[in-house]
Motif scaffolding. Structure first.
Motif, PDB file in Angstrom:
ATOM      1  N   SER A 328     -16.212  -2.837   7.796  1.00 35.37           N
ATOM      2  CA  SER A 328     -15.961  -3.474   6.397  1.00 35.37           C
ATOM      3  C   SER A 328     -17.338  -3.137   5.441  1.00 35.37           C
ATOM      4  N   ALA A 329     -18.454  -3.306   6.093  1.00 36.60           N
ATOM      5  CA  ALA A 329     -19.724  -3.242   5.803  1.00 36.60           C
ATOM      6  C   ALA A 329     -20.062  -2.052   5.125  1.00 36.60           C
ATOM      7  N   ALA A 330     -20.628  -1.889   3.779  1.00 36.61           N
ATOM      8  CA  ALA A 330     -21.524  -0.974   3.274  1.00 36.61           C
ATOM      9  C   ALA A 330     -22.821  -1.064   3.721  1.00 36.61           C
ATOM     10  N   ARG A 331     -23.484  -2.463   3.857  1.00 36.59           N
ATOM     11  CA  ARG A 331     -25.001  -2.467   4.047  1.00 36.59           C
ATOM     12  C   ARG A 331     -24.842  -4.094   4.371  1.00 36.59           C
ATOM     13  N   LYS A 332     -25.786  -4.081   5.531  1.00 36.48           N
ATOM     14  CA  LYS A 332     -26.055  -5.346   6.040  1.00 36.48           C
ATOM     15  C   LYS A 332     -27.445  -5.545   6.251  1.00 36.48           C
ATOM     16  N   PHE A 333     -28.049  -7.112   5.983  1.00 38.97           N
ATOM     17  CA  PHE A 333     -29.370  -7.306   6.445  1.00 38.97           C
ATOM     18  C   PHE A 333     -29.237  -8.547   7.653  1.00 38.97           C
ATOM     19  N   ASP A 334     -29.807  -8.524   8.298  1.00 41.14           N
ATOM     20  CA  ASP A 334     -29.958  -9.613   9.243  1.00 41.14           C
ATOM     21  C   ASP A 334     -31.307 -10.163   9.161  1.00 41.14           C
ATOM     22  N   CYS A 335     -31.296 -11.555   9.606  1.00 45.20           N
ATOM     23  CA  CYS A 335     -32.380 -12.372   9.856  1.00 45.20           C
ATOM     24  C   CYS A 335     -32.513 -12.777  11.194  1.00 45.20           C
ATOM     25  N   GLU A 336     -33.539 -12.462  11.914  1.00 46.10           N
ATOM     26  CA  GLU A 336     -33.600 -12.586  13.377  1.00 46.10           C
ATOM     27  C   GLU A 336     -34.944 -13.610  13.528  1.00 46.10           C
ATOM     28  N   ALA A 337     -34.791 -14.667  14.103  1.00 42.43           N
ATOM     29  CA  ALA A 337     -35.846 -15.713  14.530  1.00 42.43           C
ATOM     30  C   ALA A 337     -36.173 -15.448  15.770  1.00 42.43           C
ATOM     31  N   TRP A 338     -37.814 -15.702  16.016  1.00 46.30           N
ATOM     32  CA  TRP A 338     -38.602 -15.435  16.853  1.00 46.30           C
ATOM     33  C   TRP A 338     -38.174 -16.410  18.178  1.00 46.30           C
ATOM     34  N   LEU A 339     -38.064 -15.559  19.617  1.00 45.47           N
ATOM     35  CA  LEU A 339     -37.432 -16.614  20.779  1.00 45.47           C
ATOM     36  C   LEU A 339     -38.685 -16.369  21.800  1.00 45.47           C
ATOM     37  N   PRO A 340     -39.516 -17.384  21.743  1.00 45.20           N
ATOM     38  CA  PRO A 340     -40.715 -17.470  22.553  1.00 45.20           C
ATOM     39  C   PRO A 340     -40.482 -16.983  23.879  1.00 45.20           C
ATOM     40  N   THR A 341     -39.541 -17.835  24.428  1.00 44.69           N
ATOM     41  CA  THR A 341     -39.359 -17.435  26.046  1.00 44.69           C
ATOM     42  C   THR A 341     -39.123 -15.960  26.448  1.00 44.69           C
ATOM     43  N   GLN A 342     -38.417 -15.473  25.437  1.00 43.43           N
ATOM     44  CA  GLN A 342     -37.848 -14.197  25.743  1.00 43.43           C
ATOM     45  C   GLN A 342     -38.793 -12.968  25.040  1.00 43.43           C
ATOM     46  N   GLU A 343     -39.810 -13.414  24.084  1.00 43.60           N
ATOM     47  CA  GLU A 343     -40.415 -12.575  23.594  1.00 43.60           C
ATOM     48  C   GLU A 343     -39.814 -11.500  22.672  1.00 43.60           C
ATOM     49  N   ARG A 344     -38.744 -11.836  22.072  1.00 47.08           N
ATOM     50  CA  ARG A 344     -38.099 -11.099  21.149  1.00 47.08           C
ATOM     51  C   ARG A 344     -37.530 -11.970  20.012  1.00 47.08           C
ATOM     52  N   TYR A 345     -37.029 -11.006  18.963  1.00 50.75           N
ATOM     53  CA  TYR A 345     -36.302 -11.705  18.108  1.00 50.75           C
ATOM     54  C   TYR A 345     -34.767 -11.945  18.217  1.00 50.75           C
ATOM     55  N   LEU A 346     -34.166 -12.982  17.763  1.00 44.86           N
ATOM     56  CA  LEU A 346     -32.684 -13.146  18.039  1.00 44.86           C
ATOM     57  C   LEU A 346     -32.028 -13.361  16.617  1.00 44.86           C
ATOM     58  N   GLU A 347     -30.794 -12.532  16.429  1.00 44.86           N
ATOM     59  CA  GLU A 347     -30.196 -12.839  15.207  1.00 44.86           C
ATOM     60  C   GLU A 347     -29.606 -14.135  15.262  1.00 44.86           C
ATOM     61  N   LEU A 348     -29.881 -14.659  13.730  1.00 46.25           N
ATOM     62  CA  LEU A 348     -29.384 -15.790  13.397  1.00 46.25           C
ATOM     63  C   LEU A 348     -28.384 -15.753  12.161  1.00 46.25           C
ATOM     64  N   THR A 349     -28.889 -14.883  11.401  1.00 45.01           N
ATOM     65  CA  THR A 349     -27.902 -14.702  10.240  1.00 45.01           C
ATOM     66  C   THR A 349     -27.817 -13.262   9.980  1.00 45.01           C
ATOM     67  N   SER A 350     -26.573 -12.719   9.270  1.00 43.06           N
ATOM     68  CA  SER A 350     -26.446 -11.796   8.689  1.00 43.06           C
ATOM     69  C   SER A 350     -25.724 -11.730   7.488  1.00 43.06           C
ATOM     70  N   THR A 351     -25.895 -10.659   6.403  1.00 45.67           N
ATOM     71  CA  THR A 351     -25.073 -10.849   5.187  1.00 45.67           C
ATOM     72  C   THR A 351     -24.876  -9.262   5.119  1.00 45.67           C
ATOM     73  N   SER A 352     -23.578  -9.269   4.551  1.00 45.45           N
ATOM     74  CA  SER A 352     -22.798  -7.888   4.445  1.00 45.45           C
ATOM     75  C   SER A 352     -22.420  -7.759   3.056  1.00 45.45           C
ATOM     76  N   ASN A 353     -22.503  -6.791   2.474  1.00 45.98           N
ATOM     77  CA  ASN A 353     -21.962  -6.204   1.329  1.00 45.98           C
ATOM     78  C   ASN A 353     -20.716  -5.414   1.687  1.00 45.98           C
ATOM     79  N   CYS A 354     -19.575  -5.923   1.221  1.00 44.61           N
ATOM     80  CA  CYS A 354     -18.281  -5.104   1.829  1.00 44.61           C
ATOM     81  C   CYS A 354     -17.645  -4.290   0.683  1.00 44.61           C
ATOM     82  N   THR A 355     -18.273  -4.268  -0.439  1.00 39.43           N
ATOM     83  CA  THR A 355     -18.090  -3.553  -1.790  1.00 39.43           C
ATOM     84  C   THR A 355     -16.589  -4.006  -1.926  1.00 39.43           C
ATOM     85  N   THR A 356     -15.801  -2.997  -2.356  1.00 41.32           N
ATOM     86  CA  THR A 356     -14.380  -3.381  -2.444  1.00 41.32           C
ATOM     87  C   THR A 356     -13.438  -2.855  -1.433  1.00 41.32           C
ATOM     88  N   PHE A 357     -14.048  -2.793  -0.160  1.00 43.11           N
ATOM     89  CA  PHE A 357     -13.320  -2.359   0.995  1.00 43.11           C
ATOM     90  C   PHE A 357     -12.365  -3.401   1.592  1.00 43.11           C
TER      91      PHE A 357
END
Length: 426
Positions: A328-357
């Motif tokens: 459904s998404a035409a574009r999506k931005f994710d916000c990923e928080a730093w996870l210290p014990t795994q030394e990686r970023y973890l998705e916490l939020t996403s926002t999608s523009n679904c236009t008229t779909f």
């Protein structure tokens, strides 16, 4: 559902979108052929139907042999009309089935798959635990020390990937979700407690019964689905309605339990509460004019970032690649928080523009004025996460202290009675 008019007028645009997603562009030509067949069948039906109506008047005026001849012709035409009506109905059904197989047209997202996202920016600075002189514990170890998370009994009662939030863990989730609702209300959203069971029409309309349908819990005895996000119920809220957007977007903040089968994730994030079958979430959902959709997308992202900053979490914002977008998404931005014990970023939020779909599938429109007359047009829909159970993972790990206690982010303290530190329980 994509706009058939766009597919007719700009087939190369849809082909390019399919290619960017890693999908088959050949379906565009298949749809165009099906559309031509449908239009031909419809024209033939309408022509013969007009002849049927005309001959009915002739029958009324005719007498004798002429009337008998016309009556025989009328009977023959009636049979043909019935056949053509069936043919054009089947052609329309085939066209609709094909259109439902095409994902939304990508708008500005980078090409590629899951690993081909673009990092737009970093916010906040991850802590240097080595400089602080201690090895960080992971969220489950911290949660068990605080008597906040109990995965052992969750598995005993419900199976793997289930858990209990206990004591301060339950309070922390409520604090997080209530903070999200308060922020949403301050931004003009209407808070909603939404249904978590929906019918197939709504689930299909939102685009969740495509490639990732195996993620969804299906209740076969009732022909209903458990939702994985309140986006589904909020998208269905105004289905088959004409909404009033004259005062700006209609914005809702849905609080609900969410259920996901996590099919295909065997062995991935099995420890703790990162990837689970049930969680809670506050989801933003917006109905707006198509012309305002891109600007509204940026507003939703800004509200997500405001909430992350309340929790004092270091994060990055990524522009998700086309091949990793939901249908459904035409574009999506994710916000990923730093996870210290795994030394990686973890998705916490996403926002999608679904236009008229989604709105086209669900029949959500608005009235507009075109050349001095009133018409209706399909609206745009957008969604964005404001808080989920998963945020607890990032909060515990990023705000832990050497003794196993956890500092409460200032933005959440009012929701925990002013509590500043979560202390381990002996």
């Amino acid at each position: 559902m994509i706009d058939l008019r766009i597919l007719r007028e700009s087939p190369d645009l849809v082909r390019a979108s399919q290619i960017a997603r890693g999908a088959d562009p050949a379906i565009v030509d298949t749809i165009l052929e099906a559309d031509a067949q449908r239009r031909s069948s419809l024209a033939e039906f309408e022509s013969l139907r007009a002849r049927q109506k005309s001959i009915g008047k002739d029958v009324a005026r005719a007498q004798g042999d002429e009337k008998a001849r016309l009556l025989a012709e009328t009977k023959e035409i009636a049979a043909q009309v019935k056949e053509l009506n069936q043919a054009q109905s089947e052609a329309q059904e085939r066209l609709n089935d094909l259109l439902f197989q095409v994902a939304n047209i990508v708008e500005g997202a980078p090409s590629g798959g899951e690993a081909d996202f673009i990092v737009l920016r970093h916010e906040g600075q991850p802590r240097d635990f080595a400089a602080e002189g201690f090895e960080p514990r992971d969220h489950l170890a911290l949660g068990e020390g605080l008597k906040a998370i109990d995965t052992e009994r969750g598995a005993k009662v419900s199976g793997s990937r289930f858990y209990y939030l206990t004591g301060i863990g339950a309070r922390l989730e409520l604090a997080l979700l209530n903070a999200a609702v308060d922020q949403a209300v301050a931004a003009g959203f209407t808070p909603m407690i939404t249904p978590t069971i929906v019918n197939p029409k709504i689930m299909r309309g939102t685009g969740f019964l495509g490639a990732h349908a195996d993620e969804i819990y299906y209740l076969g005895a009732d022909d209903q689905y458990l939702v994985g996000t309140s986006e589904v119920a909020l998208a269905g809220y105004h289905s088959e309605e004409i909404v009033d957007l004259s005062n700006g977007p209609l914005r809702y903040a849905g609080w609900s339990a969410c259920y996901r089968r996590e099919a295909g994730s065997h062995g991935k994030d099995v420890r703790g509460i990162i990837r689970v079958h049930q969680f809670h979430k506050v989801e933003m959902f917006s109905y707006c004019t198509p012309a305002d959709a891109q600007a509204e997308h940026q507003r939703l992202l800004a509200w997500e970032e405001e909430m992350l900053k309340k929790c004092d979490l270091p994060y990055r914002v990524i522009d998700t690649a086309a091949g990793d977008l939901g249908s459904s998404a035409a574009r999506k931005f994710d916000c990923e928080a730093w996870l210290p014990t795994q030394e990686r970023y973890l998705e916490l939020t996403s926002t999608s523009n679904c236009t008229t779909f989604q709105a086209r599938r669900l029949g959500v429109r608005e009235r507009v004025e075109v050349d001095g007359r009133q018409e209706t047009q399909t609206v745009a829909t957008l969604n964005g996460t404001l808080a989920t159970t998963r945020w607890i993972v990032a909060i515990l790990e990023n705000h832990q202290q050497a003794d196993g206690s956890v500092r409460v982010p200032e933005g959440l303290r009012p929701y925990l009675g002013g509590l500043e530190v979560l202390e381990p329980t002996a």
